[in-house]
Design a protein around this motif. Structure first.
Motif, PDB file in Angstrom:
ATOM      1  N   TYR A 115       0.853  -1.189   0.000  1.00 49.50           N
ATOM      2  CA  TYR A 115       0.000   0.000   0.000  1.00 49.50           C
ATOM      3  C   TYR A 115       0.886   1.234   0.000  1.00 49.50           C
ATOM      4  N   SER A 116       0.656   2.123  -0.945  1.00 49.36           N
ATOM      5  CA  SER A 116       1.436   3.357  -1.000  1.00 49.36           C
ATOM      6  C   SER A 116       0.531   4.486  -1.472  1.00 49.36           C
ATOM      7  N   PRO A 117       0.003   5.297  -0.550  1.00 44.97           N
ATOM      8  CA  PRO A 117      -0.932   6.350  -0.944  1.00 44.97           C
ATOM      9  C   PRO A 117      -0.285   7.436  -1.803  1.00 44.97           C
ATOM     10  N   THR A 118       1.039   7.553  -1.738  1.00 43.51           N
ATOM     11  CA  THR A 118       1.721   8.590  -2.520  1.00 43.51           C
ATOM     12  C   THR A 118       2.760   8.016  -3.469  1.00 43.51           C
ATOM     13  N   GLY A 119       3.272   6.828  -3.166  1.00 42.38           N
ATOM     14  CA  GLY A 119       4.328   6.249  -3.990  1.00 42.38           C
ATOM     15  C   GLY A 119       5.721   6.599  -3.527  1.00 42.38           C
ATOM     16  N   TYR A 120       5.855   7.477  -2.510  1.00 45.87           N
ATOM     17  CA  TYR A 120       7.168   7.915  -2.058  1.00 45.87           C
ATOM     18  C   TYR A 120       7.359   7.593  -0.580  1.00 45.87           C
ATOM     19  N   MET A 121       8.461   6.917  -0.292  1.00 47.22           N
ATOM     20  CA  MET A 121       8.759   6.528   1.080  1.00 47.22           C
ATOM     21  C   MET A 121      10.051   7.191   1.531  1.00 47.22           C
ATOM     22  N   HIS A 122      10.038   7.645   2.783  1.00 47.66           N
ATOM     23  CA  HIS A 122      11.193   8.305   3.376  1.00 47.66           C
ATOM     24  C   HIS A 122      11.813   7.380   4.415  1.00 47.66           C
ATOM     25  N   PHE A 123      13.148   7.277   4.389  1.00 45.21           N
ATOM     26  CA  PHE A 123      13.879   6.389   5.280  1.00 45.21           C
ATOM     27  C   PHE A 123      14.825   7.197   6.165  1.00 45.21           C
ATOM     28  N   THR A 124      14.791   6.902   7.465  1.00 46.11           N
ATOM     29  CA  THR A 124      15.732   7.505   8.404  1.00 46.11           C
ATOM     30  C   THR A 124      16.475   6.386   9.121  1.00 46.11           C
ATOM     31  N   VAL A 125      17.801   6.441   9.062  1.00 49.14           N
ATOM     32  CA  VAL A 125      18.641   5.449   9.731  1.00 49.14           C
ATOM     33  C   VAL A 125      19.448   6.148  10.818  1.00 49.14           C
ATOM     34  N   THR A 126      19.431   5.583  12.000  1.00 50.89           N
ATOM     35  CA  THR A 126      20.297   6.074  13.067  1.00 50.89           C
ATOM     36  C   THR A 126      21.240   4.952  13.489  1.00 50.89           C
ATOM     37  N   ASN A 127      22.471   5.349  13.836  1.00 52.67           N
ATOM     38  CA  ASN A 127      23.462   4.391  14.335  1.00 52.67           C
ATOM     39  C   ASN A 127      24.371   5.110  15.320  1.00 52.67           C
ATOM     40  N   SER A 128      25.426   4.472  15.740  1.00 51.94           N
ATOM     41  CA  SER A 128      26.303   5.042  16.762  1.00 51.94           C
ATOM     42  C   SER A 128      27.058   6.268  16.277  1.00 51.94           C
ATOM     43  N   SER A 129      27.077   6.502  14.968  1.00 52.91           N
ATOM     44  CA  SER A 129      27.822   7.649  14.449  1.00 52.91           C
ATOM     45  C   SER A 129      26.944   8.791  13.965  1.00 52.91           C
TER      46      SER A 129
END
Length: 304
Positions: free
Chosen positions: A264-278
């Motif tokens: 399911y994608s109401p807009t077609g665009y997905m945003h990704f946020t990655v957090t790590n130790s740095s």
């Protein structure tokens, strides 16, 4: 191997079978239904399908291999007997740890009943406007293949009771249908791999704007005898507020994060946020996900 946004690789259809009941009554009703021990033999788990909580799995880049594990359970729901006053549902159990296993359990049924099967096993909603439906949640994922297999790779099918005796019944079933997509995300900054401790996924309103609209963490599924037109019902984006899909791994890794997502994608665009130790990294990709497909995807993010 090229990756343009998401690499689409077909996930093989799954085949299951089974039947059971929570009804303690063993007396035959006027319509012929009674509690019977139902057996489905040779229930296969095909390649490319994560299905078992203790499954032996290997990531082959383009497919996922699986085996049933003894005592794995599916939920059955008798679609034919369901009414305003009746709901026959319960659990069926795998008899062996093999690629094809017998499933057995007790169900209040008669010849010709259509009995829906859902894996992983969970109870339907018992009252209210959504009585008889299943709430499917993506919340609480750990980013591993084993976790996907046990808790989040939902598959559905419908068995038909073909014959009964006084105490027993047999049924057959067509291929199971996957309800979700399975993704393996890896991330780079353009040259180096980005380790992941937490991955957050949101929809964005379009390719150029910067407005996150969240991610629906639940959907409602209605059992039906017709497996060719399965539908998940989602709340509208206006109700999501600031909800988002967050996956926190036990250990930081750059080897890839496995995530189950709704088709399911109401807009077609997905945003990704990655957090790590740095630090924190962000990026966006165009996504078109389909149920029953496996998407290994490498995405470029920018450090914030």
């Amino acid at each position: 191997m090229k990756h343009i946004g998401f690499l689409l690789l077909l996930l093989s259809s799954m085949v299951l079978a089974a039947c059971s009941s929570d009804d303690d009554e063993s007396v035959e009703s006027s319509n012929g239904r009674k509690l019977r021990q139902l057996t489905i033999a040779e229930v296969p788990v095909t390649k490319d399908a994560p299905t078992s909580k203790k499954v032996k799995m290997t990531d082959n880049s383009s497919s996922l291999d699986a085996l049933w594990t003894k005592d794995d359970m599916v939920t059955y729901f008798n679609v034919s007997s369901f009414s305003q006053v009746t709901m026959d549902y319960g659990k069926l159990t795998a008899a062996s740890s093999t690629s094809t296993s017998m499933f057995q359990g007790s169900v209040n049924c008669k010849t010709g009943d259509r009995v829906a099967l859902l894996y992983p096993a969970k109870n339907p909603i018992l009252s209210g406007k959504d009585r008889g439906k299943f709430s499917i949640s993506l919340d609480g994922q750990k980013g591993t293949l084993e976790d996907i297999a046990e808790h989040f790779h939902y598959v559905y099918g419908v068995a038909e009771v073909t014959s009964v005796t006084d105490q027993t019944a047999t049924a057959t079933i067509d291929n199971m249908q996957s309800l979700l997509a399975v993704c393996k995300f890896s991330f780079t900054d353009g040259s180096e791999a980005i380790p992941v401790k937490t991955l957050t996924v949101n929809f964005y309103d379009n390719e150029y704007a910067f407005l996150p609209i969240g991610y629906s963490l639940t959907a409602m599924f209605t059992p039906t005898a017709d497996v060719s037109s399965l539908v998940l019902a989602y709340a509208g984006p206006e109700t999501w507020d600031e909800t988002e899909l967050s996956v926190t791994l036990d250990n930081e890794t750059s080897e890839g994060v496995f995530v189950a997502l709704f088709p399911y994608s109401p807009t077609g665009y997905m945003h990704f946020t990655v957090t790590n130790s740095s630090g924190t990294y962000k990026g966006m990709a165009k996504a078109s996900l389909k149920a029953g497909r496996y998407y290994p995807a490498s995405l470029k993010l920018t450090r914030q």
